[in-house]
Design an enzyme around this catalytic site. Structure first.
Site, PDB file in Angstrom:
ATOM      1  N   TYR A  80       0.794  -1.231   0.000  1.00  0.00           N
ATOM      2  CA  TYR A  80       0.000   0.000   0.000  1.00  0.00           C
ATOM      3  C   TYR A  80       0.828   1.284   0.000  1.00  0.00           C
ATOM      4  O   TYR A  80       0.285   2.380   0.104  1.00  0.00           O
ATOM      5  CB  TYR A  80      -0.959  -0.016   1.207  1.00  0.00           C
ATOM      6  CG  TYR A  80      -1.944  -1.157   1.151  1.00  0.00           C
ATOM      7  CD1 TYR A  80      -2.951  -1.178   0.197  1.00  0.00           C
ATOM      8  CD2 TYR A  80      -1.868  -2.227   2.032  1.00  0.00           C
ATOM      9  CE1 TYR A  80      -3.849  -2.227   0.116  1.00  0.00           C
ATOM     10  CE2 TYR A  80      -2.765  -3.293   1.969  1.00  0.00           C
ATOM     11  CZ  TYR A  80      -3.751  -3.286   1.008  1.00  0.00           C
ATOM     12  OH  TYR A  80      -4.641  -4.321   0.926  1.00  0.00           O
TER      13      TYR A  80
ATOM     14  N   HIS B  66      -9.440   1.835  -5.855  1.00  0.00           N
ATOM     15  CA  HIS B  66      -8.593   0.940  -5.069  1.00  0.00           C
ATOM     16  C   HIS B  66      -7.136   1.268  -5.361  1.00  0.00           C
ATOM     17  O   HIS B  66      -6.780   1.594  -6.497  1.00  0.00           O
ATOM     18  CB  HIS B  66      -8.870  -0.531  -5.404  1.00  0.00           C
ATOM     19  CG  HIS B  66     -10.262  -0.909  -5.065  1.00  0.00           C
ATOM     20  ND1 HIS B  66     -10.677  -1.094  -3.767  1.00  0.00           N
ATOM     21  CD2 HIS B  66     -11.355  -1.061  -5.844  1.00  0.00           C
ATOM     22  CE1 HIS B  66     -11.972  -1.373  -3.771  1.00  0.00           C
ATOM     23  NE2 HIS B  66     -12.407  -1.356  -5.011  1.00  0.00           N
TER      24      HIS B  66
HETATM   25  O1  CA2 Z   1      -6.386  -1.756  -2.886  1.00  0.00           O
HETATM   26  C1  CA2 Z   1      -7.243  -1.207  -2.197  1.00  0.00           C
HETATM   27  O2  CA2 Z   1      -7.394   0.005  -2.146  1.00  0.00           O
HETATM   28  C2  CA2 Z   1      -8.137  -2.070  -1.289  1.00  0.00           C
HETATM   29  O3  CA2 Z   1      -9.424  -1.461  -1.237  1.00  0.00           O
HETATM   30  C3  CA2 Z   1      -7.488  -2.072   0.074  1.00  0.00           C
HETATM   31  C4  CA2 Z   1      -8.193  -2.984   1.067  1.00  0.00           C
HETATM   32  C5  CA2 Z   1      -8.377  -4.368   0.486  1.00  0.00           C
HETATM   33  O4  CA2 Z   1      -9.132  -5.165   1.384  1.00  0.00           O
HETATM   34  C6  CA2 Z   1      -9.082  -4.331  -0.855  1.00  0.00           C
HETATM   35  O5  CA2 Z   1      -9.178  -5.638  -1.356  1.00  0.00           O
HETATM   36  C7  CA2 Z   1      -8.299  -3.478  -1.828  1.00  0.00           C
HETATM   37  C8  CA2 Z   1      -7.386  -3.106   2.350  1.00  0.00           C
HETATM   38  C9  CA2 Z   1      -7.047  -1.816   3.003  1.00  0.00           C
HETATM   39  C10 CA2 Z   1      -6.096  -2.107   4.113  1.00  0.00           C
HETATM   40  O6  CA2 Z   1      -5.186  -1.041   4.175  1.00  0.00           O
HETATM   41  C11 CA2 Z   1      -4.036  -1.230   4.853  1.00  0.00           C
HETATM   42  C12 CA2 Z   1      -3.105  -0.229   4.775  1.00  0.00           C
HETATM   43  C13 CA2 Z   1      -1.918  -0.377   5.402  1.00  0.00           C
HETATM   44  C14 CA2 Z   1      -1.657  -1.506   6.136  1.00  0.00           C
HETATM   45  C15 CA2 Z   1      -2.575  -2.516   6.230  1.00  0.00           C
HETATM   46  C16 CA2 Z   1      -3.797  -2.373   5.588  1.00  0.00           C
END
Ligand code: CA2
Length: 134
Positions: A19, A94
């Site tokens: 991310y 996303h």
């Molecule tokens: O890619 C994306 O933006 C998502 O929406 C992010 C979600 C995931 O469940 C989707 O499938 C795709 C997860 C967000 C979690 O964000 C974090 C950021 C930093 C550390 C851990 C999690």
């Protein structure tokens, strides 16, 4: 209005390999500089009902919603229904390319009610979504 779902408050703090290493607060400041003509607002919640409340609250007055419902994208009929219920166009975003990831991330309850979907461009996905409203 930018609406972020669960765990996106951890951006820049955990899993930088997936991310990135920028916090959303820092990125939001960059967006405000890049789009001075837009009145950008940002809301994040880890709670499904709070996300639905915010969509309903802004969804009849604001020009656009940029929505990253995070994991709720793949599970929430309620958020999908809220997106369909409001007048304000919603662009689903996303950070990651969810189609390159696990099968359960290939399903979205948001897309069928969204104006469009932008995914896989890192934080730039938000930038592109805002541009779509200009
Ligand atoms: O890619 C994306 O933006 C998502 O929406 C992010 C979600 C995931 O469940 C989707 O499938 C795709 C997860 C967000 C979690 O964000 C974090 C950021 C930093 C550390 C851990 C999690």
């Amino acid at each position: 209005m930018i609406i972020n779902g669960p765990n996106l408050n951890l951006l820049g703090k955990r899993e930088p390999e997936v991310y990135g290493s920028t916090t959303f607060d820092d990125y939001f400041a960059q967006l405000q500089q890049k789009f001075p003509q837009a009145q950008l607002e940002y809301f994040q919640s880890n709670i499904e009902g709070e996300l639905i409340d915010k969509i309903q609250e802004v969804g009849f007055d604001y020009e656009g919603i940029v929505l990253n419902a995070a994991s709720y994208t793949h599970t929430s009929v309620g958020i999908g229904d809220a997106v369909k219920a409001v007048n304000t166009p919603v662009v689903e975003v996303h950070i990651s390319n969810t189609h390159k990831r696990e099968d359960f991330r290939h399903v979205s309850y948001i897309s069928s009610g969204a104006k469009g979907v932008i995914l896989g461009f890192g934080l730039q996905s938000y930038d592109l979504a805002i541009q779509s409203f200009m």
